[in-house]
Design an enzyme around this catalytic site. Structure first.
Site, PDB file in Angstrom:
ATOM      1  N   HIS A   1      14.735  24.997  97.357  1.00  0.00           N
ATOM      2  CA  HIS A   1      15.669  23.998  96.811  1.00  0.00           C
ATOM      3  C   HIS A   1      16.174  23.106  97.945  1.00  0.00           C
ATOM      4  O   HIS A   1      16.439  23.588  99.051  1.00  0.00           O
ATOM      5  CB  HIS A   1      16.843  24.698  96.118  1.00  0.00           C
ATOM      6  CG  HIS A   1      17.635  23.775  95.259  1.00  0.00           C
ATOM      7  ND1 HIS A   1      18.535  22.869  95.791  1.00  0.00           N
ATOM      8  CD2 HIS A   1      17.644  23.573  93.919  1.00  0.00           C
ATOM      9  CE1 HIS A   1      19.068  22.158  94.805  1.00  0.00           C
ATOM     10  NE2 HIS A   1      18.547  22.570  93.662  1.00  0.00           N
TER      11      HIS A   1
ATOM     12  N   GLU B   1      12.436  17.435  92.305  1.00  0.00           N
ATOM     13  CA  GLU B   1      13.858  17.087  92.292  1.00  0.00           C
ATOM     14  C   GLU B   1      14.132  16.067  93.398  1.00  0.00           C
ATOM     15  O   GLU B   1      14.324  16.452  94.566  1.00  0.00           O
ATOM     16  CB  GLU B   1      14.720  18.328  92.569  1.00  0.00           C
ATOM     17  CG  GLU B   1      14.625  19.409  91.526  1.00  0.00           C
ATOM     18  CD  GLU B   1      15.880  20.282  91.489  1.00  0.00           C
ATOM     19  OE1 GLU B   1      16.466  20.398  90.404  1.00  0.00           O
ATOM     20  OE2 GLU B   1      16.284  20.825  92.531  1.00  0.00           O
TER      21      GLU B   1
END
Ligand code: 13P
Length: 240
Positions: free
Chosen positions: A87, A157
């Protein structure tokens, strides 16, 4: 609409007292395409329902001597089926390197945990038209020396879209998803699932759903409140 994958990344948002209500809202969900990722400490409360549970992170090592870490083998041993890896908040705020990300993926594969590999460019890279180069580099580094990608999916993302209420232009997003799929296909001759993450919410979900090649979503803040998350899931998939 076919069943899309919907991952809720609750991050550090939940308190212990909020768990019963969350579980109550989700206990009748019957879809393994819904993956809830609470903090490690809350994972046991989410297990044994008909949705899947993922971790937000995993240790890059299996050695027992790493105080405070949680290994893929441990996660697997309690029934965790997925882990988010790479992430951007970990890459940037916690200096997680691409070498570590690669090791984490290998640990997950060895323990039969499916990987949700996050990739994404900064606004500066986007503005300098470096998005595709950055994404390809992140993919190649993360998958270095990995032969079998059947347990891996990608979550695209864009860093500038996380928590900002801003999302990419839909055409651009569709092209980027295609680019990611083609890059992987050229490497492995295999198809991979690609999710989108970054400010997915009630205001943009219908337009995002018009993108044909998207396999699902990785949702942050809109997954923190269970009723809100259920409402979104309802508009993504036909499972409810
Ligand atoms: P938001 O949905 O809050 O923008 O967060 C996205 C994210 O980081 C999911 O991993």
């Amino acid at each position: 609409m076919e069943n899309k994958i919907v991952v809720g990344n609750i991050k550090m948002n939940m308190r212990f007292s909020e768990i019963p209500n969350y579980i109550n809202c989700f206990k009748n969900i019957n879809s393994k395409n819904i993956i809830i990722c609470p903090s490690y400490i809350y994972i046991p409360y989410f297990l044994n329902y008909n949705f899947n549970v993922g971790s937000q992170n995993v240790c890059s090592l299996e050695d027992k001597g790493y105080t405070g870490e949680v290994s893929a083998k441990q996660l697997s041993s309690i029934g965790v089926k997925y882990s988010i890896v790479g992430h951007s908040e970990r890459r940037i705020k916690l200096n997680e390197s691409s070498i570590e990300i690669n090791k984490k993926i290998k640990c997950c594969i060895d323990s039969n945990i499916k990987v949700i590999l996050c990739i994404g460019e900064t606004k500066e890279q986007f503005n300098m038209l470096k998005k595709d180069i950055v994404l390809k580099r992140q993919i190649k580094d993360a998958l270095y020396d990995i032969e079998d990608i059947s347990n891996i999916m990608i979550a695209y993302e864009p860093i500038w879209a996380i928590g900002t209420k801003e999302i990419p232009n839909l055409n651009e997003l569709e092209n980027t998803v295609n680019y990611i799929k083609t890059t992987i296909y050229n490497m492995y001759k295999k198809d991979i699932k690609v999710l989108y993450g970054g400010s997915v919410n009630e205001d943009n979900i219908d337009e995002l759903n018009t993108i044909n090649n998207l396999d699902g979503y990785l949702i942050g803040s809109a997954s923190v409140n269970p009723n809100r998350f259920l409402g979104l899931i309802n508009r993504i998939s036909k499972i409810l």
